[in-house]
Design a protein around this motif. Structure first.
Motif, short mmCIF file in Angstrom:
data_model
loop_
_atom_site.label_atom_id
_atom_site.label_comp_id
_atom_site.label_asym_id
_atom_site.label_seq_id
_atom_site.Cartn_x
_atom_site.Cartn_y
_atom_site.Cartn_z
N VAL A 15 0.84 -1.20 0.00
CA VAL A 15 0.00 0.00 0.00
C VAL A 15 0.87 1.25 0.00
O VAL A 15 1.81 1.36 0.79
N LYS A 16 0.55 2.18 -0.89
CA LYS A 16 1.28 3.45 -0.89
C LYS A 16 0.51 4.41 0.01
O LYS A 16 -0.65 4.72 -0.24
N VAL A 17 1.17 4.86 1.05
CA VAL A 17 0.49 5.66 2.07
C VAL A 17 0.21 7.08 1.55
O VAL A 17 0.95 7.59 0.69
N VAL A 19 -0.70 11.22 2.69
CA VAL A 19 -0.60 12.18 3.78
C VAL A 19 -1.96 12.83 3.98
O VAL A 19 -2.68 13.10 3.02
N VAL A 26 0.12 10.65 8.47
CA VAL A 26 -0.36 9.92 7.30
C VAL A 26 -1.76 9.40 7.62
O VAL A 26 -2.15 9.32 8.78
N LEU A 28 -4.20 6.52 7.91
CA LEU A 28 -4.25 5.06 7.99
C LEU A 28 -5.68 4.53 8.09
O LEU A 28 -5.89 3.33 8.27
N ASP A 121 7.00 1.32 8.51
CA ASP A 121 6.25 2.57 8.64
C ASP A 121 7.18 3.70 9.11
O ASP A 121 7.44 4.66 8.40
N LEU A 217 5.92 15.04 16.71
CA LEU A 217 5.69 15.05 15.28
C LEU A 217 5.02 16.39 14.94
O LEU A 217 3.89 16.65 15.32
N LEU A 218 5.74 17.27 14.24
CA LEU A 218 5.21 18.60 13.96
C LEU A 218 4.40 18.63 12.67
O LEU A 218 3.42 19.35 12.56
N LYS A 219 4.85 17.85 11.69
CA LYS A 219 4.21 17.95 10.38
C LYS A 219 4.56 16.73 9.55
O LYS A 219 5.65 16.18 9.68
N VAL A 220 3.65 16.32 8.69
CA VAL A 220 3.95 15.25 7.73
C VAL A 220 3.53 15.73 6.35
O VAL A 220 2.39 16.13 6.13
N GLU A 221 4.49 15.72 5.42
CA GLU A 221 4.21 16.22 4.06
C GLU A 221 4.41 15.11 3.03
O GLU A 221 5.17 14.16 3.28
N ALA A 222 3.81 15.29 1.90
CA ALA A 222 4.09 14.40 0.77
C ALA A 222 5.45 14.80 0.21
O ALA A 222 5.80 15.98 0.22
N PRO A 223 6.23 13.84 -0.28
CA PRO A 223 7.53 14.20 -0.85
C PRO A 223 7.34 14.90 -2.20
O PRO A 223 6.27 14.81 -2.79
#
Ligand SMILES: Cc1cc2nc3c(=O)[nH]c(=O)nc-3n(C[C@H](O)[C@H](O)[C@H](O)COP(=O)(O)OP(=O)(O)OC[C@H]3O[C@@H](n4cnc5c(N)ncnc54)[C@H](O)[C@@H]3O)c2cc1C
Lengths: 249, 309
Positions: A15-17, A19, A26, A28, A121, A217-223
């Motif tokens: 599975v490609k996660v 954001v 992310v 889930l 993960d 965890l401050l932030k999660v971005e897509a690459p």
């Protein structure tokens, strides 16, 4: 000898996660979850040690909410004898996980603890080594071969330059790499049998471990996405483009 | 702030990964000390003393550290590291092996595989095979960090003139012992340092066919890599695996041959500047990240490519 295997519930590797829109983490929700592939290799190795007569009992442990029982049942279906869930609301940081495992090690007194080298993960690659330091056990990380002898274990490790072999006094820690074995599939009768195998639940508080996070965890971005380029017709065009357009050769 | 950086080396020379880790250390800021722990590694300490931005080199030269066993290095670094605000090492198999022990001994978290320094306590790191980038803030008094080499440009190897101080402390566990090693010998550049990488996958069919890649590699001065499938099948050794759980590369040019482009493989090479894919299946996902795609049989293409270069 008793073998303890620590396993983690993670997103299925196919599975490609994605954001979340608010970049908080992310997403889930409704994503297929599975046993971390490296943990599956760890369970397989322990079961093989039992089949070869080196191990007498294989105990699996997982840390997290009730859902991790699903992965514990998978491990039991693969051949583990009994399971322990250390219940926490969320998944704690690696150090807290290592401390919880240290408490389980103190209760169970295994001769060998096998973990996956990394969870797919968080991609941290640290829990096994941390458990080694906390328990004072030596470690054979990134193992591609494990040979148990009287009072010791010889581990061949996949390192950047090739392979390294170390000899460790028991009790010891092993973390698995991809080439250690090819895990079996659980048969239907074994899946049925696994439902009846013992599964104990204890809480982090029972074990006296503080699981507060020290990394926020401050932030999660897509690459940054790469876009597809062009198709070239033949080798001549490829070489021409690499020379004159990309200028990399 | 003061940073203890653990050098990566083979007892003879300083590994380029150390110079990249130094770049991350400079971005954090503060006094930078480099620990060279090994056996017969005086020359490495002298090289480290010349690297840009290093104010002091600590040299722990003892047989106990000769094979970089995690038990001994972990104890040594935790002992020296308690007086620093940051402890850094490259995210190589050596760094990944001993650094988490250091963190646990100091009762702090480890931030693994950082790709950027946002501030002295905030870093970015890839998660989920690089399909998401997390920004994390470490609140422990000592920050234990491993650094992804491809994300930082090496500092100058020369120009510095740090002092070298001997460290006498010896930590020698009797619980772990080095037995032996089989190191790959190659005339080609090292995979993670090469500016051109050509990798083969399951489509190569066997180990002998990798010679077709090697001939092209020799023309380009390239390193040769592989997918997990090619390593699992025994075509080539494990040290050639590129990917989420192998080596991370970001050369100027990456050529993927007979590789489908699974997310785990992409995680190890998608930061390459230019990507070329050679695959006979035009639907292969590798084409979605390739700048130049050639839909063809690799057994036709590789000899032609060797000729054309
Ligand atoms: C926990 C975990 C970790 C993993 N880590 C990694 C990792 O670090 N690195 C990694 O690479 N993988 C990793 N994988 C494996 C990954 O999921 C893929 O299985 C693997 O990358 C596939 O390798 P491949 O592309 O060589 O093989 P395949 O997917 O089988 O692709 C072979 C390709 O070759 C092409 N081909 C065949 N013959 C020819 C020909 N004659 N000419 C041209 N093209 C041809 C085919 O069209 C196909 O696209 C991991 C998997 C898991 C579960």
């Amino acid at each position: 000898m008793k073998v303890l295997v620590a396993v983690k519930r993670v997103i299925d590797y196919n599975v490609k996660v994605r954001v979340k829109a608010d970049q908080s983490d992310v997403d889930l929700a409704n994503v297929k979850m599975a046993l971390n592939p490296f943990c599956e290799i760890a369970v397989e190795e322990a079961v093989r040690l039992k089949e070869q007569g080196h191990a007498t009992e294989v105990v699996v442990v997982s840390i997290g909410p009730k859902a991790v029982q699903e992965q514990l049942r998978t491990a039991l279906a693969l051949g583990a004898d009994r399971a322990i869930q250390v219940e926490t609301d969320e998944l704690p940081d690696s150090l807290a996980v290592a401390k919880l495992l240290q408490a389980v090690v103190a209760k169970e007194e295994p001769q060998l603890v096998i973990l996956g080298k990394q969870a797919i993960d968080s991609d941290n690659n640290q829990t096994g080594q941390m458990l080694g330091a906390l328990t004072g056990m030596p470690q054979g990380t990134f193992a591609s071969k494990v040979n148990v002898a009287e009072g010791s274990v010889q581990v061949t490790r996949e390192i950047d330059g090739g392979l390294q072999t170390v000899k460790l006094q028991l009790p010891a820690i092993v973390t698995t790499d991809l080439r250690l074995n090819e895990p079996r599939y659980a048969s239907l009768p074994n899946i049925m049998k696994a439902k009846k195998k013992p599964l104990d639940v204890m809480s982090a508080a029972d074990l006296g471990v503080n699981v507060a996070r020290t990394v926020n965890l401050l932030k999660v971005e897509a690459p940054a996405e790469r876009s597809a380029g062009i198709k070239v017709a033949d080798v001549a065009e490829l070489v021409e483009k690499l020379k004159n357009e990309a200028k990399v050769i | 702030m003061s940073i203890l950086l653990i050098a990566e080396h083979d007892n003879a020379s300083l590994n380029a990964a150390t110079l990249k880790t130094l770049a991350a250390a400079q971005q954090i800021g503060g006094d930078i000390h480099v620990l060279v722990a090994g056996a017969g590694c005086q020359a490495v300490a002298e090289q480290a003393a010349q690297a840009a931005g290093v104010s002091k080199v600590l040299l722990a030269d003892n047989a106990a550290y000769g094979h970089f066993l995690a038990e001994n290095l972990g104890d040594l670094v935790a002992d020296l590291g308690k007086n620093y605000s940051h402890i850094l090492a490259a995210a190589t198999t050596t760094g990944k092996n001993f650094m988490p022990r250091v963190a646990a001994l100091l009762d702090v978290a480890q931030v693994s595989d950082i790709i950027s320094v946002e501030s002295a306590d905030t870093f970015k790191r890839p998660i989920y095979a690089g399909n998401a980038i997390a920004t994390v803030q470490a609140t422990d008094a000592i920050k234990v960090i491993t650094v992804r080499g491809t994300a930082f440009d090496a500092v100058a190897a020369e120009g510095g003139s740090a002092s070298v101080e001997a460290i006498d402390a010896v930590f020698n566990s009797d619980k772990a012992e080095f037995v032996g090693e089989e190191l790959a010998q190659s005339e080609r550049p090292e995979l993670t340092a090469a500016s051109v990488v050509i990798s083969g996958g399951r489509g190569m069919q066997n180990g002998e066919n990798f010679q077709l890649l090697e001939k092209v590699a020799d023309k380009l001065g390239a390193a040769v890599g592989a997918s997990r499938a090619a390593v699992d099948a025994g075509f080539v050794p494990n040290d050639m695996q590129v990917g989420q759980t192998g080596k991370i590369v970001a050369p100027d040019l990456y050529i993927a041959v007979g590789i489908s482009g699974a997310i785990q493989h992409l995680a190890g090479m998608k930061d390459s500047k230019v990507i070329v894919a050679i695959n006979k299946d035009e639907e292969a996902p590798i084409f979605q990240v390739a700048d130049y795609g050639l839909v063809a049989d690799l057994f036709d293409v590789l000899p032609q490519l060797e000729q054309a270069l």
